[in-house]
Write a protein that holds these residues in place. Structure first.
Motif, PDB file in Angstrom:
ATOM      1  N   VAL A   1      44.227  44.528  45.228  1.00  0.00           N
ATOM      2  CA  VAL A   1      43.451  43.320  44.929  1.00  0.00           C
ATOM      3  C   VAL A   1      42.477  43.578  43.787  1.00  0.00           C
ATOM      4  N   ALA A   2      41.816  44.740  43.818  1.00  0.00           N
ATOM      5  CA  ALA A   2      40.861  45.073  42.756  1.00  0.00           C
ATOM      6  C   ALA A   2      41.560  45.195  41.406  1.00  0.00           C
ATOM      7  N   ASN A   3      42.740  45.796  41.384  1.00  0.00           N
ATOM      8  CA  ASN A   3      43.484  45.927  40.127  1.00  0.00           C
ATOM      9  C   ASN A   3      43.904  44.561  39.591  1.00  0.00           C
ATOM     10  N   HIS A   4      44.258  43.654  40.497  1.00  0.00           N
ATOM     11  CA  HIS A   4      44.635  42.303  40.057  1.00  0.00           C
ATOM     12  C   HIS A   4      43.423  41.567  39.491  1.00  0.00           C
ATOM     13  N   GLN A   5      42.282  41.717  40.132  1.00  0.00           N
ATOM     14  CA  GLN A   5      41.067  41.087  39.618  1.00  0.00           C
ATOM     15  C   GLN A   5      40.696  41.658  38.248  1.00  0.00           C
ATOM     16  N   LEU A   6      40.929  42.956  38.069  1.00  0.00           N
ATOM     17  CA  LEU A   6      40.666  43.572  36.772  1.00  0.00           C
ATOM     18  C   LEU A   6      41.586  42.995  35.700  1.00  0.00           C
ATOM     19  N   TYR A   7      42.848  42.755  36.059  1.00  0.00           N
ATOM     20  CA  TYR A   7      43.773  42.132  35.111  1.00  0.00           C
ATOM     21  C   TYR A   7      43.301  40.730  34.729  1.00  0.00           C
ATOM     22  N   LEU A   8      42.848  39.962  35.708  1.00  0.00           N
ATOM     23  CA  LEU A   8      42.359  38.611  35.419  1.00  0.00           C
ATOM     24  C   LEU A   8      41.131  38.661  34.514  1.00  0.00           C
ATOM     25  N   LYS A   9      40.288  39.643  34.733  1.00  0.00           N
ATOM     26  CA  LYS A   9      39.119  39.807  33.866  1.00  0.00           C
ATOM     27  C   LYS A   9      39.554  40.092  32.430  1.00  0.00           C
ATOM     28  N   GLU A  10      40.568  40.929  32.268  1.00  0.00           N
ATOM     29  CA  GLU A  10      41.077  41.231  30.928  1.00  0.00           C
ATOM     30  C   GLU A  10      41.665  39.987  30.261  1.00  0.00           C
ATOM     31  N   ILE A  11      42.291  39.122  31.045  1.00  0.00           N
ATOM     32  CA  ILE A  11      42.845  37.884  30.491  1.00  0.00           C
ATOM     33  C   ILE A  11      41.723  36.977  29.993  1.00  0.00           C
ATOM     34  N   VAL A  12      40.645  36.881  30.759  1.00  0.00           N
ATOM     35  CA  VAL A  12      39.510  36.058  30.330  1.00  0.00           C
ATOM     36  C   VAL A  12      38.890  36.641  29.060  1.00  0.00           C
ATOM     37  N   GLU A  13      38.766  37.953  28.999  1.00  0.00           N
ATOM     38  CA  GLU A  13      38.236  38.591  27.791  1.00  0.00           C
ATOM     39  C   GLU A  13      39.150  38.339  26.594  1.00  0.00           C
TER      40      GLU A  13
END
Length: 242
Positions: free
Chosen positions: A215-227
């Motif tokens: 879950v944490a890795n997926h949230q990190l991916y979503l953060k990268e998409i927003v960036e």
């Protein structure tokens, strides 16, 4: 709330890049052949079962010709099964031979996939996207804190798995463990029963830690998409300014 709920709703439908999503022409042809061979194998198996049933249950079909037909269909099933098993290794060898091109094409597809995901967020302002990043990072920190506060940093899952292994080895041993599984759990001794429940608890904790990491890795991916969406906005703004 700066429409962060709208952004999170969009992010919930975003998935990371998967190599099987974008396939080249050769991969699609091999997949198509694989699917048709599988259907052919199923048909051959059904036909073989019907022929064997007719041969065993009726006197009319109990003759040498029927035996030859059964062996022919069986041979067809065997050949089809071998071809089905050979296709994945052939595809793997192809990827190994052209690994540089495959890696490059895969990276290009991954970039395109992430850019398409980032395009979904371009209607939101930089302030709103930064606010979403703040909450995504907060979520990541909270998940990591839940794991690290219980297990420790970085090697949490490995530590629990190693603990489970050592607990089995030092308590009842793997031979006794398999015997406990094959026999009745509650008649193999109260100590073994408690040990089994303890090991199940440790295994559950390790699986839970794995899930939290995912879950944490997926949230990190979503953060990268927003960036990435913010970067695209800035690049577009600089392009129009010049």
């Amino acid at each position: 709330m700066l429409r962060v709920n709208h952004i999170i709703k969009i992010l919930s439908s975003i998935k990371p890049y998967a190599p099987h999503t974008y396939k080249n022409r050769t991969d699609k042809i091999i997949d198509k052949i694989h699917g048709r061979l599988f259907m052919t194998g199923v048909i051959f198996l059904a036909l073989l079962a019907c022929l064997i049933a007719l041969y065993r249950l009726t006197d009319l079909f109990r003759n040498d010709t029927m035996v030859y037909i059964i062996f022919g269909v069986y041979f067809g099933v065997t050949i089809t099964g071998l071809l089905i098993m050979m296709l994945p290794p052939i595809l793997g060898i192809k990827h190994l031979i052209n690994w540089k091109k495959e890696t490059s094409d895969d990276f290009v597809c991954e970039i395109s996939h992430d850019e398409q995901n980032a395009m979904l967020l371009l209607d939101y302002s930089e302030k709103e996207l930064l606010y979403a990043i703040h909450w995504l990072q907060t979520k990541i920190n909270r998940i990591n804190l839940r794991v690290s506060s219980f297990f420790g940093e970085k090697t949490a899952v490995l530590s629990v798995l190693a603990l489970t292994y050592s607990a089995v080895q030092s308590s009842i041993g793997f031979d006794k463990l398999s015997q406990t599984f094959t026999e009745d759990l509650f008649t193999s001794g109260i100590s073994n029963t408690f040990i089994m429940f303890g090991l199940a608890f440790l295994l559950g904790i390790s699986l839970g830690a794995l899930m939290l990491k995912k879950v944490a890795n997926h949230q990190l991916y979503l953060k990268e998409i927003v960036e990435l969406a913010i970067k695209i906005q800035k690049d577009a703004g600089e392009g129009t300014a010049t």
